[in-house]
Design an enzyme around this catalytic site. Structure first.
Site, mmCIF file in Angstrom:
data_model
loop_
_atom_site.group_PDB
_atom_site.id
_atom_site.type_symbol
_atom_site.label_atom_id
_atom_site.label_comp_id
_atom_site.label_asym_id
_atom_site.label_seq_id
_atom_site.Cartn_x
_atom_site.Cartn_y
_atom_site.Cartn_z
ATOM 1 N N LYS A 81 -0.235 1.642 2.509
ATOM 2 C CA LYS A 81 -1.296 2.600 2.869
ATOM 3 C C LYS A 81 -0.766 4.011 3.105
ATOM 4 C CE LYS A 81 -4.554 -0.646 4.898
ATOM 5 N NZ LYS A 81 -5.334 -0.992 6.078
ATOM 6 N N ASP A 117 -11.124 2.673 6.531
ATOM 7 C CA ASP A 117 -10.856 1.797 7.683
ATOM 8 C C ASP A 117 -11.542 2.290 8.960
ATOM 9 O OD1 ASP A 117 -9.306 -0.123 6.429
ATOM 10 O OD2 ASP A 117 -7.408 0.882 6.869
HETATM 11 P P1 ATR Z 1 -0.882 -1.314 9.195
HETATM 12 O O1 ATR Z 1 -1.117 -0.488 7.981
HETATM 13 O O2 ATR Z 1 -1.412 -2.714 9.059
HETATM 14 O O3 ATR Z 1 -1.313 -0.652 10.448
HETATM 15 P P2 ATR Z 1 1.850 -0.537 9.654
HETATM 16 O O4 ATR Z 1 1.504 0.834 9.228
HETATM 17 O O5 ATR Z 1 3.112 -1.167 9.177
HETATM 18 O O6 ATR Z 1 0.704 -1.552 9.259
HETATM 19 O O7 ATR Z 1 1.826 -0.540 11.269
HETATM 20 C C1 ATR Z 1 2.133 -1.644 12.021
HETATM 21 C C2 ATR Z 1 1.895 -1.335 13.507
HETATM 22 O O8 ATR Z 1 2.081 -2.521 14.255
HETATM 23 C C3 ATR Z 1 2.861 -0.327 14.089
HETATM 24 O O9 ATR Z 1 2.193 0.360 15.113
HETATM 25 C C4 ATR Z 1 3.956 -1.228 14.655
HETATM 26 O O10 ATR Z 1 4.680 -0.669 15.729
HETATM 27 P P3 ATR Z 1 5.967 0.296 15.478
HETATM 28 O O11 ATR Z 1 5.401 1.666 15.305
HETATM 29 O O12 ATR Z 1 6.784 0.156 16.700
HETATM 30 O O13 ATR Z 1 6.644 -0.234 14.251
HETATM 31 C C5 ATR Z 1 3.154 -2.382 15.168
HETATM 32 N N1 ATR Z 1 3.894 -3.641 15.219
HETATM 33 C C6 ATR Z 1 4.391 -4.334 14.182
HETATM 34 N N2 ATR Z 1 4.975 -5.475 14.621
HETATM 35 C C7 ATR Z 1 4.845 -5.475 15.967
HETATM 36 C C8 ATR Z 1 5.239 -6.386 17.017
HETATM 37 N N3 ATR Z 1 5.878 -7.513 16.730
HETATM 38 N N4 ATR Z 1 4.929 -6.061 18.283
HETATM 39 C C9 ATR Z 1 4.270 -4.917 18.564
HETATM 40 N N5 ATR Z 1 3.873 -4.023 17.629
HETATM 41 C C10 ATR Z 1 4.153 -4.307 16.352
#
Ligand code: ATR
Length: 298
Positions: A81, A117
């Protein structure tokens, strides 16, 4: 129709009715094809929508190929995205502000990026809880593509309060900074700030939950079976609405914990529905058959 296509398939594409699709990695779990294909049938549009498993380093080539193959448009999902912003000719102001694209239209051979979204989320809140964002104090968990779209929508609709909790605190802070201008108005919500980024910690969350009406999980936590609730179950209380953007056939730990606490809760199917309906409207400039699409997700 094959279950999942790849870049190799696009390179040797034979003429098919497929003119739309979702590009992701992983993509097998996506429910968009069943929803969009039902809509296309209902609208008597003689096209099909398919899944494409496209790796991050294949995105540019895949988008060039589908455009050359006269696709009407595509959705892009995790993890494309944000990267998709750089692979389109033109970006709608909403998508530019959010910093992420989930819908691309190839009308007139120009690749134009949109983000449905945020508006999809807003419609989902109305569907699920009969509420408007402007009346709510919202705690958003996550600051990635989905989190940014949701936080931006809350800001645009002038929600009462917005708190962003992100695992990487600095990213949450950056998002809050971008939204600061939306929160300079005269609304007053007592001693707590209207806009705030907080650390992903139990003590910080505990305080915020007491000052929130709606908690939204915009992280992938819950996608895998056995994932714990993104915030501890004991923090959830009956006054809350809980929305998990994750959807799966089984209840996520977050939704289960919320229901057990006496709160109202829903999973991400309604947001999937509305972002998809808005995408269809962009591609075909006509109203989406929302009830037909909804039925495919029940
Ligand atoms: P999407 O497009 O689905 O939002 P993304 O852009 O990869 O996917 O974002 C994932 C989000 O989930 C981010 O905010 C990430 O936190 P970080 O900024 O610290 O990477 C969060 N996230 C992913 N795995 C996580 C976990 N296990 N616990 C808490 N937050 C998580």
């Amino acid at each position: 129709m094959k279950e999942i296509y790849t870049l190799a398939d696009l390179k040797t594409w034979k003429k098919t009715p497929i003119r739309l699709g979702v590009l992701g990695d992983p993509v097998a779990h996506s429910l968009s094809p069943q929803m969009q294909n039902a809509a296309l049938r209902d609208c008597k549009i003689d096209m099909q929508y398919a899944r494409f498993h496209i790796l991050p380093n294949e995105l540019r080539e895949a988008l060039n190929l589908v455009r050359g193959l006269n696709f009407v448009g595509v959705n892009v999902t995790v993890p494309h995205k944000i990267a998709a912003l750089d692979h389109v000719d033109d970006v709608d102001p909403d998508a530019r502000r959010i910093g992420a694209v989930n819908t691309i239209s190839f009308a007139g051979k120009t690749a134009r990026g949109f983000n449905t979204d945020g508006r999809g989320f807003s419609r989902a809140m109305r569907d699920e809880f009969s509420v408007d964002l402007r009346d709510l104090r919202v705690l958003v968990l996550g600051a990635g593509g989905a989190g940014r779209a949701i936080a931006m929508q809350c800001a645009k609709e002038n929600c009462e309060r917005l708190v962003i909790a992100n695992r990487t605190f600095e990213k949450g802070e950056q998002l809050a900074d971008k939204l600061r201008n939306f929160f300079t108005g005269p609304k007053v919500v007592g001693p707590v700030p209207r806009l705030q980024a907080i650390r992903w910690e139990e003590s910080a969350c505990r305080f915020q939950v007491a000052n929130a009406d709606l908690i939204v999980n915009a992280t992938p936590v819950g996608l895998n079976r056995g994932d714990a609730s993104p915030i501890p179950a004991q923090l959830l209380a009956p006054h809350l609405m809980v929305y998990d953007t994750v959807y799966s056939s089984e209840r996520t730990a977050f939704v289960s914990a919320a229901l057990e606490a006496g709160a109202r809760a829903a999973n991400g199917l309604s947001m999937l529905l509305h972002q998809g309906a808005l995408a269809l409207e962009i591609w075909f400039q006509r109203e989406a058959p929302i009830d037909v699409m909804r039925k495919t997700l029940l």
